[in-house]
Design a protein around this motif. Structure first.
Motif, PDB file in Angstrom:
ATOM      1  N   THR A  83       0.806  -1.229   0.000  1.00  0.00           N
ATOM      2  CA  THR A  83       0.000   0.000   0.000  1.00  0.00           C
ATOM      3  C   THR A  83       0.839   1.278   0.000  1.00  0.00           C
ATOM      4  OG1 THR A  83      -0.184   0.042   2.413  1.00  0.00           O
ATOM      5  CG2 THR A  83      -1.906  -1.130   1.205  1.00  0.00           C
ATOM      6  N   VAL A  84       2.066   1.210   0.496  1.00  0.00           N
ATOM      7  CA  VAL A  84       2.863   2.443   0.577  1.00  0.00           C
ATOM      8  C   VAL A  84       3.178   3.010  -0.809  1.00  0.00           C
ATOM      9  CG1 VAL A  84       3.863   2.048   2.856  1.00  0.00           C
ATOM     10  CG2 VAL A  84       4.970   1.043   0.840  1.00  0.00           C
ATOM     11  N   GLY A  85       3.168   2.157  -1.815  1.00  0.00           N
ATOM     12  CA  GLY A  85       3.365   2.656  -3.177  1.00  0.00           C
ATOM     13  C   GLY A  85       2.230   3.565  -3.620  1.00  0.00           C
ATOM     14  N   ILE A  86       1.010   3.270  -3.163  1.00  0.00           N
ATOM     15  CA  ILE A  86      -0.129   4.147  -3.464  1.00  0.00           C
ATOM     16  C   ILE A  86       0.113   5.514  -2.840  1.00  0.00           C
ATOM     17  CG2 ILE A  86      -2.614   4.476  -3.212  1.00  0.00           C
ATOM     18  CD1 ILE A  86      -2.897   1.429  -2.978  1.00  0.00           C
ATOM     19  N   ASP A  87       0.597   5.517  -1.591  1.00  0.00           N
ATOM     20  CA  ASP A  87       0.928   6.775  -0.920  1.00  0.00           C
ATOM     21  C   ASP A  87       1.938   7.574  -1.727  1.00  0.00           C
ATOM     22  OD1 ASP A  87      -0.464   6.693   1.762  1.00  0.00           O
ATOM     23  OD2 ASP A  87       0.629   4.822   1.900  1.00  0.00           O
ATOM     24  N   VAL A 127       2.725   0.851  -6.100  1.00  0.00           N
ATOM     25  CA  VAL A 127       2.999   1.978  -7.000  1.00  0.00           C
ATOM     26  C   VAL A 127       2.134   1.866  -8.251  1.00  0.00           C
ATOM     27  CG1 VAL A 127       4.739   3.112  -8.429  1.00  0.00           C
ATOM     28  CG2 VAL A 127       5.361   2.265  -6.159  1.00  0.00           C
ATOM     29  N   ALA A 128       2.047   0.658  -8.793  1.00  0.00           N
ATOM     30  CA  ALA A 128       1.247   0.444  -9.996  1.00  0.00           C
ATOM     31  C   ALA A 128      -0.224   0.747  -9.735  1.00  0.00           C
ATOM     32  CB  ALA A 128       1.405  -0.991 -10.488  1.00  0.00           C
ATOM     33  N   GLU A 129      -0.732   0.303  -8.589  1.00  0.00           N
ATOM     34  CA  GLU A 129      -2.135   0.587  -8.253  1.00  0.00           C
ATOM     35  C   GLU A 129      -2.359   2.096  -8.153  1.00  0.00           C
ATOM     36  OE1 GLU A 129      -6.085   0.465  -7.364  1.00  0.00           O
ATOM     37  OE2 GLU A 129      -4.818  -1.140  -8.185  1.00  0.00           O
ATOM     38  N   GLY A 130      -1.403   2.794  -7.550  1.00  0.00           N
ATOM     39  CA  GLY A 130      -1.503   4.248  -7.455  1.00  0.00           C
ATOM     40  C   GLY A 130      -1.519   4.895  -8.822  1.00  0.00           C
ATOM     41  N   GLU A 154      14.760  -2.828   6.026  1.00  0.00           N
ATOM     42  CA  GLU A 154      14.311  -1.464   5.796  1.00  0.00           C
ATOM     43  C   GLU A 154      14.535  -1.038   4.340  1.00  0.00           C
ATOM     44  OE1 GLU A 154      16.329   1.096   8.497  1.00  0.00           O
ATOM     45  OE2 GLU A 154      15.135   0.486  10.237  1.00  0.00           O
ATOM     46  N   TYR A 155      13.707  -0.091   3.906  1.00  0.00           N
ATOM     47  CA  TYR A 155      13.864   0.498   2.578  1.00  0.00           C
ATOM     48  C   TYR A 155      13.224   1.874   2.582  1.00  0.00           C
ATOM     49  CZ  TYR A 155       9.011  -1.086   1.935  1.00  0.00           C
ATOM     50  OH  TYR A 155       7.662  -1.303   2.076  1.00  0.00           O
ATOM     51  N   ASP A 156      13.514   2.660   1.579  1.00  0.00           N
ATOM     52  CA  ASP A 156      12.837   3.937   1.392  1.00  0.00           C
ATOM     53  C   ASP A 156      12.266   3.971  -0.008  1.00  0.00           C
ATOM     54  OD1 ASP A 156      11.825   6.385   2.034  1.00  0.00           O
ATOM     55  OD2 ASP A 156      13.716   7.475   1.896  1.00  0.00           O
ATOM     56  N   LEU A 157      11.178   4.691  -0.163  1.00  0.00           N
ATOM     57  CA  LEU A 157      10.478   4.760  -1.432  1.00  0.00           C
ATOM     58  C   LEU A 157      10.230   6.214  -1.797  1.00  0.00           C
ATOM     59  CD1 LEU A 157       8.850   3.423  -3.760  1.00  0.00           C
ATOM     60  CD2 LEU A 157       6.890   3.342  -2.198  1.00  0.00           C
ATOM     61  N   VAL A 158      10.722   6.620  -2.959  1.00  0.00           N
ATOM     62  CA  VAL A 158      10.599   7.997  -3.437  1.00  0.00           C
ATOM     63  C   VAL A 158      10.001   7.972  -4.838  1.00  0.00           C
ATOM     64  CG1 VAL A 158      11.827  10.137  -3.955  1.00  0.00           C
ATOM     65  CG2 VAL A 158      12.616   8.666  -2.085  1.00  0.00           C
ATOM     66  N   GLY A 159       9.156   8.942  -5.147  1.00  0.00           N
ATOM     67  CA  GLY A 159       8.532   8.973  -6.461  1.00  0.00           C
ATOM     68  C   GLY A 159       8.704  10.306  -7.162  1.00  0.00           C
ATOM     69  N   TYR A 160       8.479  10.277  -8.458  1.00  0.00           N
ATOM     70  CA  TYR A 160       8.584  11.466  -9.308  1.00  0.00           C
ATOM     71  C   TYR A 160       7.502  11.377 -10.373  1.00  0.00           C
ATOM     72  CZ  TYR A 160      10.334  14.325 -13.193  1.00  0.00           C
ATOM     73  OH  TYR A 160      10.434  15.221 -14.221  1.00  0.00           O
ATOM     74  N   CYS A 161       6.718  12.436 -10.529  1.00  0.00           N
ATOM     75  CA  CYS A 161       5.609  12.449 -11.479  1.00  0.00           C
ATOM     76  C   CYS A 161       5.687  13.679 -12.380  1.00  0.00           C
ATOM     77  CB  CYS A 161       4.286  12.452 -10.709  1.00  0.00           C
ATOM     78  SG  CYS A 161       2.806  12.420 -11.742  1.00  0.00           S
ATOM     79  N   THR A 162       5.367  13.488 -13.648  1.00  0.00           N
ATOM     80  CA  THR A 162       5.296  14.605 -14.601  1.00  0.00           C
ATOM     81  C   THR A 162       3.920  14.626 -15.255  1.00  0.00           C
ATOM     82  OG1 THR A 162       7.661  14.663 -15.097  1.00  0.00           O
ATOM     83  CG2 THR A 162       6.194  15.555 -16.764  1.00  0.00           C
ATOM     84  N   GLY A 163       3.347  15.819 -15.325  1.00  0.00           N
ATOM     85  CA  GLY A 163       2.063  16.003 -15.986  1.00  0.00           C
ATOM     86  C   GLY A 163       2.139  17.157 -16.970  1.00  0.00           C
ATOM     87  N   VAL A 164       1.026  17.428 -17.648  1.00  0.00           N
ATOM     88  CA  VAL A 164       1.006  18.500 -18.637  1.00  0.00           C
ATOM     89  C   VAL A 164      -0.281  19.297 -18.511  1.00  0.00           C
ATOM     90  CG1 VAL A 164      -0.074  17.088 -20.451  1.00  0.00           C
ATOM     91  CG2 VAL A 164       1.361  19.044 -21.090  1.00  0.00           C
TER      92      VAL A 164
END
Length: 345
Positions: A83-87, A127-130, A154-164
């Motif tokens: 679920t953390v990927g959705i976050d 992440v895919a569900e998100g 342990e791990y860390d999860l960081v994301g990057y999104c681009t829109g238009v």
């Protein structure tokens, strides 16, 4: 990649073959996010995306990046990683939509102490569900095994999104005026902010997280790990039919920090506190931690994950559109003259 292996590197704690196995396991999840425009595979050095700019006179790309924060530590304690990927997607995509931009693609980064392929795949599944909920595609990512920097579990999860967004349609708050209505889009709970305080108050352990709480109607861990709501699709539907003047993503800093960011200088938000619908977790937190009301509103979303500003005559129609798209929106206040940012009535 069957010929790629290093026993020396493995002896130092990095198993590159586990990385290849993780990629194989996550492929099925990544394929769920494929949308028109994706032209790259998984083994390239960069993600390729060809945007369809039809109907966009002056395209402007909008980017956002964020992590899950210390909420991810609950995933470790509960050994629940899907679920953390959705976050992670939500924290980025919800920011991008505040400009009026449609998210196009997403990349993630996972740094970890030990590569456990099944755990990585579960994380990417989130992440895919998100991305499915946000309508954007995963076009790449990175998994880095770094023993010594992270503990094995342990791990860390960081994301990057681009829109238009079309330049002429960027939401820049210049049209906002006194009397405009402020709509609330309900949150699913705490979302992904304030968890350093949450962990301090509850002194979380696996045993405490597994405890059923009558007031919550589920275990404490289930409530705390509830993923952040993604508002992209309902807001895009609203933008097509109503003139939206401003949007704020209610994240860290709560009402006092985020709502003023959507307002021009000289204007403030007057919130009808009685109109707010906060899930039970907020009252449990306030009572257990003996937190005063102002700190609650300055730390947490208090049941409102996003605010939207429209002309008063458009408020009812905007609420109807949002409800038709799955959001139980309601009017929670109005724009007034002032420099105090946010006040409650």
């Amino acid at each position: 990649m069957t010929n790629s292996a290093s026993e020396a590197y493995k002896s130092a704690g990095v198993d590159i073959t586990a990385g290849y196995q993780a990629v194989e396991l996550m492929q099925q999840h990544i394929l769920r996010t494929k949308i028109p425009g994706v032209i790259s595979g998984m083994w390239g050095f960069g993600g390729l995306f060809e945007p369809d700019l039809t109907g966009i006179a002056k395209p402007v790309f909008v980017s956002g990046t964020d992590s899950v924060g210390t909420k991810i530590m609950l995933a470790f304690l509960m050994d629940k990683h899907d679920t953390v990927g959705i976050d992670c997607v939500a924290m980025c995509a919800n920011d991008v939509i505040c400009c009026g931009a449609k998210p196009l693609f997403f990349l993630d980064y996972i740094g970890m102490g030990k590569n456990v392929p099944e755990r990585v795949a579960a994380t990417v599944a989130g992440v895919a569900e998100g991305c499915v909920r946000a309508g954007c595609a995963i076009v790449g990512g990175e998994c880095a095994e770094m023993p010594g920097l992270y503990k094995p579990d342990e791990y860390d999860l960081v994301g990057y999104c681009t829109g238009v967004v079309d330049k002429d349609k960027i939401l820049d708050n210049t049209a906002i005026q006194p009397g405009d209505a402020i709509l609330a889009l309900p949150s699913s709970g705490l979302h992904s902010n304030g968890f350093s305080l949450v962990r301090k108050i509850f002194r979380v352990t696996p045993k405490k997280l597994a405890m059923y709480v009558d007031e919550l109607g589920e275990t404490l861990g289930e409530t705390l790990l509830t993923p952040t709501k993604i508002y992209v699709k309902p807001v895009l539907a609203l933008l097509e039919r109503v003139t939206v003047k401003g949007i704020a993503h209610i994240t860290g800093g709560g009402f006092y920090e985020n709502i003023p960011r959507s307002l021009p200088k000289g204007l403030a938000a007057k919130i009808d506190e009685a109109a707010l619908h906060a899930p039970p977790i907020f009252s449990v937190l306030m009572r257990t931690g003996c937190i005063d009301k102002r700190d609650m509103y300055n730390t947490f979303n208090m049941g409102v994950g996003m605010s939207v500003i429209v002309a008063p005559e458009d408020a009812d129609r905007a609420v109807e559109i949002l409800k038709a798209n799955g959001e139980a929106a309601y009017v929670m206040g109005e724009v007034v003259k002032g420099e105090d940012g946010v006040s409650f009535a």
